[in-house]
Design an enzyme around this catalytic site. Structure first.
Site, PDB file in Angstrom:
ATOM      1  CB  SER A   1      -5.888   8.033   2.921  1.00  0.00           C
ATOM      2  OG  SER A   1      -7.120   7.373   2.996  1.00  0.00           O
TER       3      SER A   1
ATOM      4  CG  ASP B   1      -4.636   0.957   0.186  1.00  0.00           C
ATOM      5  OD1 ASP B   1      -5.614   0.962   0.961  1.00  0.00           O
ATOM      6  OD2 ASP B   1      -3.817   1.891   0.145  1.00  0.00           O
TER       7      ASP B   1
ATOM      8  CG  HIS C   1      -4.708   3.110   3.862  1.00  0.00           C
ATOM      9  ND1 HIS C   1      -5.001   3.231   2.519  1.00  0.00           N
ATOM     10  CD2 HIS C   1      -5.183   4.247   4.448  1.00  0.00           C
ATOM     11  CE1 HIS C   1      -5.621   4.376   2.309  1.00  0.00           C
ATOM     12  NE2 HIS C   1      -5.738   5.005   3.468  1.00  0.00           N
TER      13      HIS C   1
END
Length: 532
Positions: free
Chosen positions: A240, A463, A493
């Site tokens: 991320s 995602d 995610h």
């Protein structure tokens, strides 16, 4: 809405699975960029000459999220913690310093097979790597066959010199505030006043750190950690926001990049408003997939995905008018309901928890959704972690965008079209940095890394937080021959922590053997199983 947390551990809440809150100057001589550096090979000084004193790890602090001290791994390996010191201001390497907290689990390999350390950043920004790595260690055990597993609390976070703004009472009041001012000027004024008060509190409590918590500062810290860990190259696993950090590191230190994986890739081409719009669409897509799964498996939330979405918006509106008392002490607001839904969409395995939570909420039982919202805000049994304060501080140090109410109002139709469920929440979040006391660096992170070796980018088509297009755009910005894309046709995610065998085998082969996947490799997901 900035990238939120990237990984989560499972806990039980009301009989359902609950996500735990688990998103340019030059460096050492010969690296990219221009401007002041952080000490070269011939000028390490006191910072570069320090050694790490590893000791058994204590329990995570409240700012790290609380909990118990990490248990030894199944083979008896104990977690070890240490503290390093980095320049507070990398332009003044001989000045004041900031502490950086680290954690490691030693490799199982002998000296001949050991590659080095594999440094993790789990995202946020604001995620405590020291607390998160032990919680997720089973996912990475195969990588310990050749690496020491290492993570850290970036500056501004957890046990490192951090950013804190509000006490627990004020943090709870901020979490409960209506963040979608749709009833006139008074609500807009209240949102602006709260943002101004929050920024002032951050400056009062953490003004020393605020100018020095940007991603470039953290990337320079990582190069220092690489050296202190004894590695010539940085082997890295970023998730991320950690992908943005990895891209900035590659830009600053292309010749120090080793084997690097970026999973759940941030789009480096978007400004804050564009990124928020992309996330609104991403979370709507994820919610639509959840709603379709729910309907197909016979849930009680509606007979179509549109009915499920309509139920959520109706519940939010009702809670905006009259928050629901939970356990006689707290309330669930409409904004917290949306936060709880967002949190559950980070992992496909949390979809059953979301289904149960919405069913209970329709019957005036809000504990499950409030628990999910708490996970997103960093609330735990001993108060709040500093993840939200750190996330804001890093974001506003990085990004130069400073939007007005008029800017937001102009974008409302586009956000509502992109996401009937999340659009209003995410467009108003664009005011996050408007009154911040530190100027942001730029509209976009610089991730150009000519000369770097191949970097593996893992993009997930479902995602919500870092939409799939970001992987291709990161590859393009890194430069020809640097970014190598691997696609996961999945949900949630990121990809590696989904447990998908194809993704794990490809990533492990790259990290352990240096085998770069063929361009265009696609991994398919196994659908989440129905109930009963």
């Amino acid at each position: 809405m900035p990238t939120r947390r990237t990984t989560a551990t499972a806990a039980l809440l009301s009989g359902a699975v609950l996500l735990s809150a688990s998103l340019a100057a030059c460096g050492p001589a010969g690296e990219g960029g221009a401007g002041g550096g952080g000490g070269g090979e011939d000028d390490r000084g006191r910072i570069w000459a320090q050694s790490l004193d590893w000791k058994d790890c204590p329990a995570p602090s409240p700012l790290q999220g609380g909990g118990e001290a990490p248990e030894p791994l199944p083979d008896g390996t104990r977690w070890q913690c240490a503290t390093a010191r980095a320049p507070l201001d990398w332009d003044r390497p001989d000045g004041a310093t900031a502490e950086l907290a680290l954690i490691r689990a030693a490799s199982r390999a002998d000296a001949a097979d050991r590659i080095g350390s594999l440094l993790f950043n789990f995202g946020g920004p604001g995620e405590s790597g020291v607390a998160t790595l032990p919680a997720l260690a089973p996912d990475y055990e195969q990588l310990r066959s050749r690496y020491d597993l290492v993570s850290f609390d970036p500056r501004g976070v957890g046990a490192s010199d951090g950013v804190t703004c509000l006490d627990a009472e004020a943090a709870q009041a901020m979490a409960e505030q209506d963040d979608t001012p749709d009833d006139g000027e008074a609500e807009v004024a209240a949102v602006l006043r709260a943002r101004q008060q929050y920024a002032a509190a951050c400056e009062q409590e953490s003004g020393r750190m605020l100018p020095h918590v940007g991603t470039e500062d953290a990337a320079r810290d990582m190069d220092l950690l690489r050296h202190l860990l004894g590695d010539d190259e940085l082997h890295y696993f970023g998730i991320s926001y950690g992908t943005e950090l990895g891209g900035v590191y590659a830009h600053l230190f292309p010749r120090h990049v080793g084997r690097a994986v970026l999973d759940g890739v941030v789009d480096p081409t978007l400004d804050q408003m564009e990124a928020a719009l992309a996330q609104a669409a991403g979370f709507q897509l994820a919610f639509d997939h959840f709603a379709r799964w729910c309907v197909d498996t016979g849930c009680a939330l509606g007979d179509s995905p549109e009915e499920v979405a309509g139920l959520v918006t109706e519940l939010e509106a009702a809670l905006d008018d009259e928050p629901l008392t939970v356990d006689g002490e707290r309330v669930l607001t409409g904004s917290q309901l949306i936060d709880g839904v967002i949190q559950a969409l980070y992992l496909e395995t949390a979809w059953p928890a979301l289904e149960v939570g919405l069913e209970l909420l329709a019957a005036d039982e809000g504990a499950t959704l409030l628990g999910l919202a708490d996970a997103l805000s960093g609330r735990h049994a001993r108060g709040y972690s500093d993840q939200q304060d750190a996330r804001t501080a890093v974001t506003c140090a990085d990004r130069s965008d400073r939007y007005t109410v008029d800017d937001v109002l102009e974008q409302v139709p586009a956000f509502e079209e992109a996401s009937p469920v999340f659009g209003d929440t995410m467009v108003w979040a664009a005011l996050e940095c408007t009154d911040w006391p530190v100027r942001g660096k730029a509209e976009h992170p610089d991730v150009r890394a000519p000369g770097a070796p191949p970097v593996l980018l893992v993009g997930n088509t479902g995602d919500p937080a870092t939409p799939y297009k970001g992987a291709a755009r990161m590859a393009e910005r890194l430069g020809e021959g640097v970014g190598v894309e691997l696609t996961y046709e999945g949900e949630g995610h990121g990809a590696y922590d989904s447990g998908n065998t194809c993704v794990r085998e490809a990533v492990n082969a790259y990290l352990l053997e240096g085998a770069v996947p063929a361009a265009g490799t696609v991994c398919e997901r196994e659908p989440l199983q129905g109930k009963g």
